[in-house]
Write an enzyme that holds these catalytic residues in place. Sequence first.
Site, PDB file in Angstrom:
ATOM      1  N   HIS A 124       1.135  -1.308  -0.434  1.00  0.00           N
ATOM      2  CA  HIS A 124      -0.255   0.384  -0.546  1.00  0.00           C
ATOM      3  C   HIS A 124       1.224   1.078   0.404  1.00  0.00           C
ATOM      4  CE1 HIS A 124      -3.324   2.749   0.495  1.00  0.00           C
ATOM      5  NE2 HIS A 124      -4.003   1.336   0.594  1.00  0.00           N
ATOM      6  N   HIS A 125       0.162   2.197  -0.230  1.00  0.00           N
ATOM      7  CA  HIS A 125       1.004   3.399  -0.529  1.00  0.00           C
ATOM      8  C   HIS A 125       1.304   4.183   0.929  1.00  0.00           C
ATOM      9  CE1 HIS A 125       3.201   6.489  -2.710  1.00  0.00           C
ATOM     10  NE2 HIS A 125       2.802   6.286  -3.888  1.00  0.00           N
ATOM     11  N   ALA A 126       0.363   3.543   1.625  1.00  0.00           N
ATOM     12  CA  ALA A 126       0.404   4.017   2.570  1.00  0.00           C
ATOM     13  C   ALA A 126       1.437   4.201   3.263  1.00  0.00           C
ATOM     14  CB  ALA A 126      -0.911   3.885   3.204  1.00  0.00           C
TER      15      ALA A 126
END
Lengths: 487, 487
Positions: free
Chosen positions: A135-137
């Site tokens: 996830h880009h988070a």
Amino acid sequence: MKKLGFIDDTFLRFESRRQPLHIGTLMLFEPQGEAPKDFVSKLTERLRQSNMAAAPFNQRLVVRRGIHYWKETKDFDLAHHFVHVALPKPGRIRELLAMVSRVHCGHLDRAYPLWRLYLIEGLEDGRFAVYIKVHHALMDGVAGMRLLLKSMSTNLDTSLELPPPWEVPTKKSRTRNLPVPSPATGSLAALRSLAREHVNSVIPVLKEVRSNIQDIWNRNPDFVFGGQAPRSLFNQKVSATRRFAAQSYSTPRIKAVADHYQTTMNDVVLAMCGGALRRYLMDLHELPDRPLVAAVPVSVRRDNSELSNEISFTFAHLGTHLSDALQRMVAIKNCMDYNKAHLRKLSPDQSLVSGAIKLLPGALNAITGFSPDSVLGNVIISHVPGPRRTMYWQGAKLCGLYPASLVVDYGALNITLISRHDFVDVGIIACRKTVPQMQRLLKYLEDALVELEDTMQPPGPSSTPTASSTSTTAQRPAKETTVALEN
Amino acid sequence: MKKLGFIDDTFLRFESRRQPLHIGTLMLFEPQGEAPKDFVSKLTERLRQSNMAAAPFNQRLVVRRGIHYWKETKDFDLAHHFVHVALPKPGRIRELLAMVSRVHCGHLDRAYPLWRLYLIEGLEDGRFAVYIKVHHALMDGVAGMRLLLKSMSTNLDTSLELPPPWEVPTKKSRTRNLPVPSPATGSLAALRSLAREHVNSVIPVLKEVRSNIQDIWNRNPDFVFGGQAPRSLFNQKVSATRRFAAQSYSTPRIKAVADHYQTTMNDVVLAMCGGALRRYLMDLHELPDRPLVAAVPVSVRRDNSELSNEISFTFAHLGTHLSDALQRMVAIKNCMDYNKAHLRKLSPDQSLVSGAIKLLPGALNAITGFSPDSVLGNVIISHVPGPRRTMYWQGAKLCGLYPASLVVDYGALNITLISRHDFVDVGIIACRKTVPQMQRLLKYLEDALVELEDTMQPPGPSSTPTASSTSTTAQRPAKETTVALEN
């Protein structure tokens, strides 16, 4: 429990059913020497023993009063995260890309740490592949690249002793993240604290804004801002389905063009994208009169950390209104030189604020509908530095490293490049429904490179070639396209 | 454009990120005779020519003013819907179930017609598999089963000439769907029209409610209503990840138990579920004191149509508080006999309204929290009639037909059965995180069947076996378990 930084958090908030916000990487590997036929099965067995996940691979999302935190999970379930799959016959790159296209569409389950790794067997040429999505988070492309490389070695034997990516200990960034305004402490108070912490940013940013306004006033062709982009095919709502296409382009050939014109490889690559996009849109009778505008993410990471997001972005026009390949590249180079000169004056946080301000005209336009022919930007083009030497992973040679990045509403196409010493690996991800036959771009990128190479030849057929153009021509037959078209 | 019926529409409205509402079926096939090694590749090529999708396979969702419609799609994209995949080595049923577990988690893209079919090669025993998923808004299990069977034949050669499921013309139901209250016409007006159309339903339903209240007053052990179920492991919020497990159980063995006790196969199957669930929960020290309650969908379809949803449901307790297998089955049988007697008095629409009324106490409890130890129901157990003869599809014999149904918040486990002439194929789908090691249920179902068979033996070791128990014992070694445990 650790509270998420502002940008990390944003990637969770903006995720939706049609718009998952994870990033993927497809890697191709070639087993070395007399590799046994069950190389991948053996590797699978070995990796299944590796269930001591390190942060961030053992952290799951926890929500308390609407605030996101990372929390170490107690019941780490490797079988959920590490998956062994196979390609159907005949096992060409076409089947591989079709599989990655499908797998990239699925959301990561927020009940688990936000990543999954697929070990893919069944390529007809004896190679195997790994596709990892995170996830880009959790991290941006630069952080992800560093992390992957830490599980590899320049030495074949050493590579067998390294842990898989999810067991590699990561370095935290020393940069303080922007704090997330918290409803618990009162959003006004949070905004005040944000302003106080960034009071030093104000003066350079204001200077930058003044310069921007002057550039708009003077119609400086090298200054591009959000909202200047013409509405295009790529700027529609997206479906939930993606198509992924990938190919490698010779680094020495691209470098030869850059050296010849005393520009950077990045400018040449942007010029290739400009040329390919121009031709793709012309095929469909969809080329706008004004040049397409690319949003170009810029890493503002100033240390060797491998976590979170430390990115800003700038805009570049792609010269798609120009039919001449060289003119197109010169226009792009001037625009990027302008951007770099201005970014150099700003700190990471300042460049982020300045980037946000450049978005304002476009955002206002999107809200007011003042200029319906214009959009924020047309396409995201991202260039991530890759390894500069031959790398090995678990006893196999890395021979391709293709990024599969984000597609969002009104941003249906994303081109991300990883430059290695021998090849620039290009991964293109697009909404399958909005961007038809997107895989044509792979060929058009190659054609655009040839066009640029041809500009280095003297115009007349009788004239003698220059030193640099000879070396380029000599190199062209040596080009090796490792990944081909997808269906 | 065609407006969706009320139940069909509900399956779209209640879908969420962690709760996709499609239903799947896994089918196992055995190529017949001297099948070539590239049987599946050839089949793939042939099916890729079949791009004349019929309704509902060519209909995508259109939303106008918040109302859902089906609309024929103009750009049908078979490559999105028909997918050829392969199992990794060693290609056991374990790898197949792991793949279906993963693939079943993904949402269908609402920009396309809501279905996808996977042709799966690479099973070590030479068989191949098909997994198809269809949104529950398109059809219920009975409709889906009929549709699949229309693409098959009892004759091997004929089966080669039949179109794939997506090209089979479907029969519309002659039953009028409940209309969807439309915000455009005003929801009050819509409710009035709903009431007017169903005024005939009121009297039988009121009679049923009066009888229900009497049963509660008299503590009739055979009457079960929503909200009577004890809170259990299965009644928690779910993750977005599923585990799928499947196995076949001998139809003659189950029928022998049913015949011996003059009950139905359905009651025996429910008793097997009761026994298996009791043991599974005891292993985890999670068995509630009160019996588990199953929600049992009931088809109210009165024609041979293959579209939409025509289902009601009833409740059955599963006797999980009873340690004796026979007592458990008798309790279940009494409860189901009561249900059937009452359902017989009602029309399809009436049974739906009556079902909704039975949900009321549980729904009120969920809202008020009056009795925190009780929930609406514990587990969904659905029994769909399958083919009664050997079927062939595209030149291969059908040897398993396993349903993968819905898992929802507070309903983390779903057991669906398809009964064929030779086997009852059981598909269990559960939230991977909430229901640990769910695949144990497969073995416990078999053990529960053996326990019931053993009750047919006379108690003393010296007594002579009865005719029916002998025949059962004789059959037991012949049992063939076609599908085994998943990891």
